[in-house]
Design an enzyme around this catalytic site. Structure first.
Site, PDB file in Angstrom:
ATOM      1  N   LEU A   1      59.198  49.627  -4.873  1.00 28.10           N
ATOM      2  CA  LEU A   1      59.303  49.104  -6.227  1.00 28.10           C
ATOM      3  C   LEU A   1      59.191  50.199  -7.268  1.00 28.10           C
ATOM      4  O   LEU A   1      59.680  50.064  -8.381  1.00 28.10           O
ATOM      5  CB  LEU A   1      58.213  48.051  -6.480  1.00 28.10           C
ATOM      6  CG  LEU A   1      58.305  46.780  -5.644  1.00 28.10           C
ATOM      7  CD1 LEU A   1      57.141  45.864  -5.946  1.00 28.10           C
ATOM      8  CD2 LEU A   1      59.620  46.069  -5.886  1.00 28.10           C
TER       9      LEU A   1
ATOM     10  N   SER B   1      57.965  54.751  -7.849  1.00 30.83           N
ATOM     11  CA  SER B   1      57.417  55.984  -7.307  1.00 30.83           C
ATOM     12  C   SER B   1      57.064  56.916  -8.439  1.00 30.83           C
ATOM     13  O   SER B   1      57.842  57.063  -9.384  1.00 30.83           O
ATOM     14  CB  SER B   1      58.427  56.643  -6.375  1.00 30.83           C
ATOM     15  OG  SER B   1      57.927  57.845  -5.861  1.00 30.83           O
TER      16      SER B   1
ATOM     17  N   GLU C   1      52.859  55.421  -5.026  1.00 28.07           N
ATOM     18  CA  GLU C   1      54.074  54.658  -4.764  1.00 28.07           C
ATOM     19  C   GLU C   1      53.705  53.180  -4.726  1.00 28.07           C
ATOM     20  O   GLU C   1      52.586  52.819  -4.354  1.00 28.07           O
ATOM     21  CB  GLU C   1      54.711  55.068  -3.438  1.00 28.07           C
ATOM     22  CG  GLU C   1      55.325  56.457  -3.441  1.00 28.07           C
ATOM     23  CD  GLU C   1      55.989  56.784  -2.119  1.00 28.07           C
ATOM     24  OE1 GLU C   1      57.223  56.881  -2.085  1.00 28.07           O
ATOM     25  OE2 GLU C   1      55.256  56.930  -1.129  1.00 28.07           O
ATOM     26  N   VAL C   2      54.655  52.346  -5.105  1.00 31.10           N
ATOM     27  CA  VAL C   2      54.426  50.905  -5.123  1.00 31.10           C
ATOM     28  C   VAL C   2      55.483  50.231  -4.261  1.00 31.10           C
ATOM     29  O   VAL C   2      56.674  50.517  -4.381  1.00 31.10           O
ATOM     30  CB  VAL C   2      54.471  50.347  -6.557  1.00 31.10           C
ATOM     31  CG1 VAL C   2      54.155  48.850  -6.555  1.00 31.10           C
ATOM     32  CG2 VAL C   2      53.492  51.079  -7.452  1.00 31.10           C
TER      33      VAL C   2
ATOM     34  N   ASP D   1      45.925  48.506 -24.487  1.00 33.81           N
ATOM     35  CA  ASP D   1      47.337  48.884 -24.436  1.00 33.81           C
ATOM     36  C   ASP D   1      48.233  47.652 -24.345  1.00 33.81           C
ATOM     37  O   ASP D   1      49.185  47.605 -23.563  1.00 33.81           O
ATOM     38  CB  ASP D   1      47.599  49.819 -23.248  1.00 33.81           C
ATOM     39  CG  ASP D   1      48.936  50.556 -23.363  1.00 33.81           C
ATOM     40  OD1 ASP D   1      49.421  50.721 -24.507  1.00 33.81           O
ATOM     41  OD2 ASP D   1      49.493  50.944 -22.329  1.00 33.81           O
TER      42      ASP D   1
END
Length: 424
Positions: free
Chosen positions: A27, A29, A34-35, A140
């Site tokens: 998904l 990087s 990393e995802v 945020d």
């Protein structure tokens, strides 16, 4: 010097994370993580798994984020499901949110009204009120961090990205951080601040949802920050001509310069525009969408993959009637070097100034009159900027989905980008 380990009594140890999860797709990087879209082998449930390399990340900031996420249990907040550790990595198992970003859904609607915007803001307020009651300040809040839980038309809004969040039992903070355009005046003035900064950000988001452009915009960051610190904005014609006075009143209370006079989340939730019938049902889709496309398009240059990756994956599995455990073809991930792209033609905003989407923040700017300059990452001003006090480092988990080939910026103020299709 030895590597600092996260001290979490509830973390789980694993020798091989692939024994627990079936990795489906990448998904995102980034430099430090990393995802992946993963499927838990035991339950068959899908999650977003963020894999953080120990050797490349000072753990104290990650520890703060994990503590915040562990403390959160709310239906409108992306949750941390589990936390694993191996010899080389930390693994954050995050709730998978697959409905896409707020702006994308608005653009796809066809019909969009004040009432729709009011319902979105109400959900955000309820979630942020919960955070504040638990002494957590997000710091945020912005449209990019507001995601839909699923592709369903009536899907709920989810707040993501807690990389800058802070547990503040004493209700006073000092670290200057946030995203230009959404950050409160007291933060830019480098004054101690409180949870009221989140309410300011919600005011900015509300403004954008009703007209499609931000209340504060300039082609120069010093002038931008000056406008914010003065709370200098307006309801321009013709974009605000058909917007109710109740909506404008709500925004005025949220964009109050003095934090002590600014609406709290509880006061905002009791405003007629949120709980009453003052939000109009006139279709403002065309005007709002034209401005969103004009003012927020460039930020998408940096978006390599977003929540639609997960959605498309599910759709492919369903269409093929495939076993979810069977791996499908990995998507082509294109990493764009935005520094090499030609900018779009100059366009003017409603005041005749260059559109905020064309601004480019320099690594340094001095807005504090005699005090140390604020540091900023070289990043989109409306999208992924981290402001830090001179000499200090602020960790930011702006989504890894927005990774670029130019991920490294000023070494003293580097943005760690970690996200999921929802998170983080």
């Amino acid at each position: 010097m030895g590597r600092k380990e996260l001290q979490c009594s509830w973390k789980k140890i694993t020798n091989n994370i692939k024994d627990i999860f079936d990795f489906k797709e990448v998904l995102g990087s980034g430099s430090f993580s990393e995802v992946f879209l993963v499927r838990e082998r035991q339950t068959g449930n899908f999650y977003a798994l963020k894999c953080v390399k120990k050797k490349q990340l000072h753990s104290s900031n990650l520890e703060n984020e994990i503590k915040v996420l562990r403390r959160i249990k709310h239906s409108n907040v992306v949750g941390l499901v589990d936390f694993y550790e191996s010899r080389t990595h930390y693994y954050l198992v995050m709730e998978l949110v697959s409905g896409g970003e707020l702006f994308d859904r608005i653009l796809d609607r066809g019909v969009y009204t004040e009432k729709d915007a009011s319902l979105v803001i109400k959900q955000v307020l309820e979630a942020v009120s919960y955070l504040h009651q638990n002494s957590i300040v997000h710091r945020d809040l912005k449209p990019e961090n507001l995601l839909y839980y699923s592709p369903e038309e009536d899907a709920k809004i989810m707040i993501s990205d807690f990389g800058l969040s802070k547990m503040s039992d004493h209700d006073v903070m000092s670290t200057a951080c946030g995203t230009p355009g959404y950050v409160a005046p007291e933060v830019l003035a480098q004054k101690p601040y409180s949870k009221a900064v989140d309410c300011w950000s919600i005011g900015v988001i509300t403004y954008v949802l009703l007209c499609g452009y931000p209340p504060f915009y300039e082609d120069n960051e010093t002038r931008l920050f000056s406008k914010i610190m003065k709370a200098e904005y307006a309801f321009h014609s013709p974009y605000w001509d058909d917007i109710s006075e109740s909506a404008k009143d709500f925004i005025r209370h949220m964009l109050e310069k003095k934090p002590s006079k600014r609406f709290t989340t509880e006061e905002a939730l009791n405003h007629p525009w949120i709980i009453g019938n003052t939000a109009q049902n006139n279709n403002i889709y065309q005007s709002v969408c034209e401005q969103i496309q004009k003012n927020f398009t460039r930020s998408k240059w940096k978006r390599v993959i977003n929540a639609t990756v997960a959605v498309h994956h599910m759709q492919r599995l369903k269409a093929a009637h495939a076993d979810p455990a069977v791996a499908t073809q990995m998507p082509l991930i294109e990493v764009l070097d935005v520094s090499s792209l030609d900018p779009p033609p100059d366009e003017l905003d409603t005041n005749g100034n260059p559109s905020c989407s064309h601004m480019s923040l320099s690594p340094q700017c001095d807005v504090s009159r005699g005090r140390g300059p604020l540091k900023a990452c070289n990043s989109e001003p409306m999208h992924a900027l981290v402001i830090t006090e001179t000499g200090q480092h602020t960790y930011h988990s702006e989504s890894d989905l927005h990774c670029t080939a130019n991920s490294a910026t000023d070494g003293r103020s580097q943005s760690l980008q970690t996200g999921v299709c929802s998170m983080m």
